[in-house]
Write an enzyme that holds these catalytic residues in place. Sequence first.
Site, PDB file in Angstrom:
ATOM      1  N   TYR A 128      -9.527  -5.226  -1.746  1.00  0.00           N
ATOM      2  CA  TYR A 128     -10.192  -5.315  -0.444  1.00  0.00           C
ATOM      3  C   TYR A 128     -11.677  -5.138  -0.699  1.00  0.00           C
ATOM      4  O   TYR A 128     -12.069  -4.290  -1.510  1.00  0.00           O
ATOM      5  CB  TYR A 128      -9.719  -4.212   0.502  1.00  0.00           C
TER       6      TYR A 128
ATOM      7  N   LYS B  24      -5.771 -14.589  -1.885  1.00  0.00           N
ATOM      8  CA  LYS B  24      -4.516 -14.257  -1.209  1.00  0.00           C
ATOM      9  C   LYS B  24      -4.709 -14.264   0.306  1.00  0.00           C
ATOM     10  O   LYS B  24      -5.489 -13.480   0.832  1.00  0.00           O
ATOM     11  CB  LYS B  24      -4.020 -12.878  -1.670  1.00  0.00           C
TER      12      LYS B  24
ATOM     13  N   HIS C  54       0.147 -12.073   5.067  1.00  0.00           N
ATOM     14  CA  HIS C  54       0.031 -10.618   4.996  1.00  0.00           C
ATOM     15  C   HIS C  54       1.308  -9.952   5.529  1.00  0.00           C
ATOM     16  O   HIS C  54       1.251  -8.949   6.242  1.00  0.00           O
ATOM     17  CB  HIS C  54      -1.198 -10.154   5.795  1.00  0.00           C
TER      18      HIS C  54
ATOM     19  N   SER D 109      -0.090 -16.689   1.955  1.00  0.00           N
ATOM     20  CA  SER D 109       0.352 -15.408   2.499  1.00  0.00           C
ATOM     21  C   SER D 109      -0.125 -15.257   3.926  1.00  0.00           C
ATOM     22  O   SER D 109      -1.229 -15.697   4.264  1.00  0.00           O
ATOM     23  CB  SER D 109      -0.223 -14.266   1.646  1.00  0.00           C
TER      24      SER D 109
ATOM     25  N   THR E 173      -7.714 -10.245  -1.232  1.00  0.00           N
ATOM     26  CA  THR E 173      -7.143 -10.433   0.103  1.00  0.00           C
ATOM     27  C   THR E 173      -8.231 -10.915   1.046  1.00  0.00           C
ATOM     28  O   THR E 173      -9.262 -10.250   1.207  1.00  0.00           O
ATOM     29  CB  THR E 173      -6.506  -9.128   0.619  1.00  0.00           C
TER      30      THR E 173
ATOM     31  N   ARG F  64      13.972 -13.004   0.320  1.00  0.00           N
ATOM     32  CA  ARG F  64      15.023 -11.977   0.222  1.00  0.00           C
ATOM     33  C   ARG F  64      16.200 -12.429  -0.637  1.00  0.00           C
ATOM     34  O   ARG F  64      17.098 -11.646  -0.921  1.00  0.00           O
ATOM     35  CB  ARG F  64      15.549 -11.606   1.618  1.00  0.00           C
TER      36      ARG F  64
ATOM     37  N   SER G 170      -1.923  -2.452  -5.201  1.00  0.00           N
ATOM     38  CA  SER G 170      -2.775  -2.484  -4.013  1.00  0.00           C
ATOM     39  C   SER G 170      -4.031  -1.640  -4.209  1.00  0.00           C
ATOM     40  O   SER G 170      -3.988  -0.583  -4.844  1.00  0.00           O
ATOM     41  CB  SER G 170      -1.978  -1.942  -2.820  1.00  0.00           C
TER      42      SER G 170
ATOM     43  N   ALA H  76       0.816  -1.213   0.000  1.00  0.00           N
ATOM     44  CA  ALA H  76       0.000   0.000   0.000  1.00  0.00           C
ATOM     45  C   ALA H  76       0.854   1.269   0.000  1.00  0.00           C
ATOM     46  O   ALA H  76       2.013   1.257   0.409  1.00  0.00           O
ATOM     47  CB  ALA H  76      -0.910  -0.003   1.227  1.00  0.00           C
TER      48      ALA H  76
ATOM     49  N   ASP I  85       4.011 -15.826  -0.866  1.00  0.00           N
ATOM     50  CA  ASP I  85       4.235 -14.416  -0.578  1.00  0.00           C
ATOM     51  C   ASP I  85       4.767 -14.333   0.855  1.00  0.00           C
ATOM     52  O   ASP I  85       4.171 -14.897   1.765  1.00  0.00           O
ATOM     53  CB  ASP I  85       2.878 -13.704  -0.717  1.00  0.00           C
ATOM     54  N   GLY I  86       5.903 -13.688   1.054  1.00  0.00           N
ATOM     55  CA  GLY I  86       6.365 -13.487   2.426  1.00  0.00           C
ATOM     56  C   GLY I  86       7.750 -14.023   2.714  1.00  0.00           C
ATOM     57  O   GLY I  86       7.998 -15.224   2.601  1.00  0.00           O
ATOM     58  N   GLY I  87       8.654 -13.136   3.074  1.00  0.00           N
ATOM     59  CA  GLY I  87       9.974 -13.524   3.570  1.00  0.00           C
ATOM     60  C   GLY I  87      11.045 -13.742   2.527  1.00  0.00           C
ATOM     61  O   GLY I  87      12.194 -14.030   2.880  1.00  0.00           O
TER      62      GLY I  87
END
EC number: 1.1.3.15
Length: 371
Positions: free
Chosen positions: A129, A230, A254, A252, A155, A289, A106, A79, A285-287
């Site tokens: 949303y 999601k 979030h 995910s 979401t 790197r 978003s 966002a 989705d998430g973490g």
Amino acid sequence: MEITNVTEYEAVAKQKLPKMVFDYYASGAEDQWTLQENRNAFSRILFRPRILIDVSKIDMATTVLGFKISMPIMIAPTAMQKMAHPEGEYATARAASAAGTIMTLSSWATSSVEEVASTGPGIRFFQLYVYKDRNVVAQLVRRAEKAGFKAIALTVDTPRLGRREADIKNRFVLPPFLNLKNFEGLDLGKMDQANDSGLASYVAGQIDRTLSWKDVKWLQTITSLPILVKGVLTAEDARLAVQNGAAGIIVSNHGARQLDYVPATISALEEVVKAAQGRVPVFLDGGVRRGTDVFKALALGASGIFIGRPVVFSLAAEGEAGVRKVLQMLREEFELTMALSGCRSLKEITRDHIVADWDTPRTHPRALPRL
């Protein structure tokens, strides 16, 4: 200092951004256990590389919902990107397009669907949303469709906003010179100062807590776009997503910003993949790197991954060039991981290329000596 990996952008962003903005992007819910775990869980998955394979040519290309992309690394919805950089979502859209990959915009972007579409060609998804006023939702979906967006990422883990204590302490609110551009004409684009988190108050007032599977069905009646669900973390919900016509699933939590003490997404991934039984693609989705993280997700059955925070941190640090660099670094690391694991294409990445801490040992333990 020369930046040589994705993680290093976070410190640069922290220096550059106002505390309220950095904390909004960086923090997780409550104790932030899941926030740490989203990263830490990757380190408990190890490689079983195969050697003496000709890896002179490596193909990372794939298709997502029928759209060809250069690599299985995509941009998650985050966002209010103009808080990070004046060009915000425009810069992110251009970087994604240049990298030949998908950007997800978003609902709470500081640039509208039309503005992002105006940056030029590119495959883009729209994160949705569901507001209490369904006319607002229908209008937004139609606008995204008209602007050439190719899928809806719904979401489903936010009937209420998670408790993000940094935002409460900072009395987080969207800076006055910005607004939620997709809702500008609907008098829903502003966020009022509250005595906790302005965003939490906004969500409580606007987002529909009654959201259920019947609304996933309803969404299919108002759009022909494929719907990605999601926020799935369990086999049960993966099966329900398939039954209710989802075109894909995004595993995910979030960004660890909703319910603390849910598992890392990489830990939940395999359960969801098995439940989906290949009927729809499953994304993570998430973490993520590192390129090694991407490989681990694909080895566990993901069709691709989405990155969130690395985008906003690199955007804050270097604008469009930063986001381009993040995508390029992940691409190069992933390609190297494939080569060193003996995989020349995505289909060659298998479960046998990794060993996870929850796997049963492959070799039988030696018999204990008799006492």
